[in-house]
Write an enzyme that holds these catalytic residues in place. Structure first.
Site, PDB file in Angstrom:
ATOM      1  N   HIS A 127      65.938  26.970 -57.723  1.00  0.00           N
ATOM      2  CA  HIS A 127      66.875  25.947 -57.247  1.00  0.00           C
ATOM      3  C   HIS A 127      66.224  24.836 -56.416  1.00  0.00           C
ATOM      4  O   HIS A 127      66.729  24.455 -55.349  1.00  0.00           O
ATOM      5  CB  HIS A 127      68.008  26.603 -56.446  1.00  0.00           C
ATOM      6  CG  HIS A 127      68.903  27.496 -57.259  1.00  0.00           C
ATOM      7  ND1 HIS A 127      69.232  27.247 -58.581  1.00  0.00           N
ATOM      8  CD2 HIS A 127      69.549  28.676 -56.939  1.00  0.00           C
ATOM      9  CE1 HIS A 127      70.040  28.198 -59.029  1.00  0.00           C
ATOM     10  NE2 HIS A 127      70.233  29.081 -58.076  1.00  0.00           N
ATOM     11  N   HIS A 201      76.711  24.972 -57.783  1.00  0.00           N
ATOM     12  CA  HIS A 201      76.612  26.417 -57.600  1.00  0.00           C
ATOM     13  C   HIS A 201      77.845  26.993 -56.893  1.00  0.00           C
ATOM     14  O   HIS A 201      77.710  27.825 -55.988  1.00  0.00           O
ATOM     15  CB  HIS A 201      75.336  26.723 -56.804  1.00  0.00           C
ATOM     16  CG  HIS A 201      74.752  28.065 -57.073  1.00  0.00           C
ATOM     17  ND1 HIS A 201      75.450  29.234 -56.882  1.00  0.00           N
ATOM     18  CD2 HIS A 201      73.533  28.434 -57.525  1.00  0.00           C
ATOM     19  CE1 HIS A 201      74.667  30.253 -57.195  1.00  0.00           C
ATOM     20  NE2 HIS A 201      73.503  29.800 -57.595  1.00  0.00           N
ATOM     21  N   GLU A 338      77.412  27.957 -63.884  1.00  0.00           N
ATOM     22  CA  GLU A 338      76.577  26.791 -63.602  1.00  0.00           C
ATOM     23  C   GLU A 338      76.170  26.148 -64.927  1.00  0.00           C
ATOM     24  O   GLU A 338      75.404  26.734 -65.683  1.00  0.00           O
ATOM     25  CB  GLU A 338      75.332  27.224 -62.833  1.00  0.00           C
ATOM     26  CG  GLU A 338      75.625  27.909 -61.518  1.00  0.00           C
ATOM     27  CD  GLU A 338      74.497  28.861 -61.132  1.00  0.00           C
ATOM     28  OE1 GLU A 338      73.398  28.383 -60.801  1.00  0.00           O
ATOM     29  OE2 GLU A 338      74.708  30.085 -61.189  1.00  0.00           O
TER      30      GLU A 338
HETATM   31  C1  GAL Z   1      71.880  31.877 -59.486  1.00  0.00           C
HETATM   32  C2  GAL Z   1      70.788  32.667 -60.144  1.00  0.00           C
HETATM   33  C3  GAL Z   1      70.722  34.033 -59.483  1.00  0.00           C
HETATM   34  C4  GAL Z   1      70.560  33.910 -57.974  1.00  0.00           C
HETATM   35  C5  GAL Z   1      71.619  32.979 -57.434  1.00  0.00           C
HETATM   36  C6  GAL Z   1      71.437  32.687 -55.961  1.00  0.00           C
HETATM   37  O1  GAL Z   1      71.924  30.590 -60.040  1.00  0.00           O
HETATM   38  O2  GAL Z   1      71.029  32.776 -61.522  1.00  0.00           O
HETATM   39  O3  GAL Z   1      69.657  34.783 -60.031  1.00  0.00           O
HETATM   40  O4  GAL Z   1      69.284  33.418 -57.684  1.00  0.00           O
HETATM   41  O5  GAL Z   1      71.608  31.758 -58.109  1.00  0.00           O
HETATM   42  O6  GAL Z   1      71.529  33.835 -55.195  1.00  0.00           O
END
Ligand code: GAL
Length: 374
Positions: A127, A201, A338
């Protein structure tokens, strides 16, 4: 006569009150550790639906949606106060970038140069790195038009920020339409070739945040294929069929029906944490997913122009986060949908390209549409 006049004035006032309800209200939300002030923008549409967004990380802080009886509930996880977002926060409601999801080993090569990113998720980059778009203060302005409430957020990401090349200019517009849709329009340009993957998110629970787990929600995902992952949640590069697997949501299926199945991908994901390859139906916006919460009747449809959808069932939530009203957010107490390009695309030439070149505009749109069913 006087009575008639009073009635007309009264009706007029009621009408005015109803139409005036739609709009944007700004208030102070807090200050970052560096002392930067951060605001909260509350968008209300003509139906009384309401979304609160902060310019810190472009986060959706609350989203109030009616159930089948017209009763509103906040359907996203988050915090009551700004300080919550500065603590233990798994990207609640955030705009994620420059690269949503993972890049293997925090590394990629573009035009012969190898770029190094923060390895903030084991050996991978997640991210956007240590201080991604979710932790930046965006410039915000009211972008409402024709009585439809909207805000536009803008961020200028410096060349080399978090290891990514190119000065990136990003704007994201959130609109709350009269059809009870939260629409997100993304736009980005760069002055050097770079890679980009933008998403939101939000963690949803259509029964209302803090109302138990999301296992009885009924999901449909319009995808024949998904991208299987390795033990560090990096795609193997294969596009596998969902047929005969727990990832087959082509017909409406309870989220909990196969979430603990004896299946390698489910084990690696600790549940669902997979990118679905959406079945495109021509250009423009198309249906990615639909999810229904049977007890409240709330329905959310996800439409997007993006090729992928990360369906994540809050497997890493472990009850250590106390959210709004002190509620404990346990494992699988929310899901994320997402919309995105596929994870690790910079290292997977076979995936749709995430390269943005100077002189080109990256645009994408995602709509979260709310309705009810009986
Ligand atoms: C999501 C991802 C997960 C985890 C989460 C944040 O987008 O697919 O694996 O990292 O974010 O906790």
């Amino acid at each position: 006569m006087i009575l008639r006049l009073l009635c007309t004035v009264g009706l007029g006032l009621i009408f005015l009150a109803m139409t005036q309800a739609a709009g944007v209200k700004k208030s102070a939300f807090g200050k970052t550790k560096a002392g930067e002030p951060v605001d909260l923008y509350v968008l209300t549409n003509a139906n009384g639906m309401e979304v609160a967004i902060t310019n810190y990380g472009g986060r959706v802080v609350s989203l109030k949606v009616p159930d089948r009886t017209g009763k509103f509930a906040d359907v996203v996880l988050g915090f009551d106060n700004f300080d919550g977002y500065l603590g233990n926060d798994p990207y609640f409601g955030a705009l994620v970038g420059r690269y949503a999801n993972r890049i293997a080993n925090g590394r990629f090569t573009l035009d012969g140069h190898e770029y190094h990113l923060a390895q903030n998720d084991g050996k991978n980059s997640l991210h956007g790195g240590l201080k991604g778009f979710d932790k930046r203060v965006w410039r915000a302005k009211d972008a409402s038009a024709n009585g439809v409430p909207a805000i536009q957020l803008a961020y200028l990401s410096a060349d080399g920020e978090e290891g990514y090349p190119g000065t990136l200019t990003v704007t994201v517009t959130y609109t709350l339409t009269a059809k009870n849709e939260l629409r997100i329009d993304y736009l980005a340009t760069t002055d050097k070739p770079t890679v980009l993957n933008l998403s939101n998110h939000s963690y949803f629970n259509l029964a209302g945040e803090g109302h138990g787990d999301i296992l009885s929600h009924l999901a449909t995902i319009y995808a024949d294929r998904f991208t299987p992952v390795d033990a560090t949640l990096i795609p193997t590069g294969e596009l596998a069929s969902v047929a005969g697997t727990p990832l087959d949501f082509r017909t409406e299926t309870a989220v909990g029906a196969h979430i603990n199945a004896d299946n390698e991908q489910i084990e690696l994901g600790r549940g669902y944490d997979h990118n679905f390859v959406l079945n495109r139906t021509g250009g423009g916006l198309y249906m990615a997913a639909r999810i229904v919460e049977p007890s409240s009747g709330r329905v959310m449809e996800v439409l997007t122009t993006q090729p992928g959808l990360q369906f994540y069932t809050g497997n890493f939530l472990d009850g250590t986060i106390h959210g709004k009203g002190g509620k404990v957010y346990g494992r699988r107490s929310a899901f994320c949908m997402e919309t995105q390009h596929f994870p690790d695309s910079p290292n997977k030439p076979q995936f749709p390209s995430v390269v943005l070149n100077p002189g080109r505009r990256f645009t994408s749109t995602t709509v979260y549409r709310f309705a009810t069913s009986n």
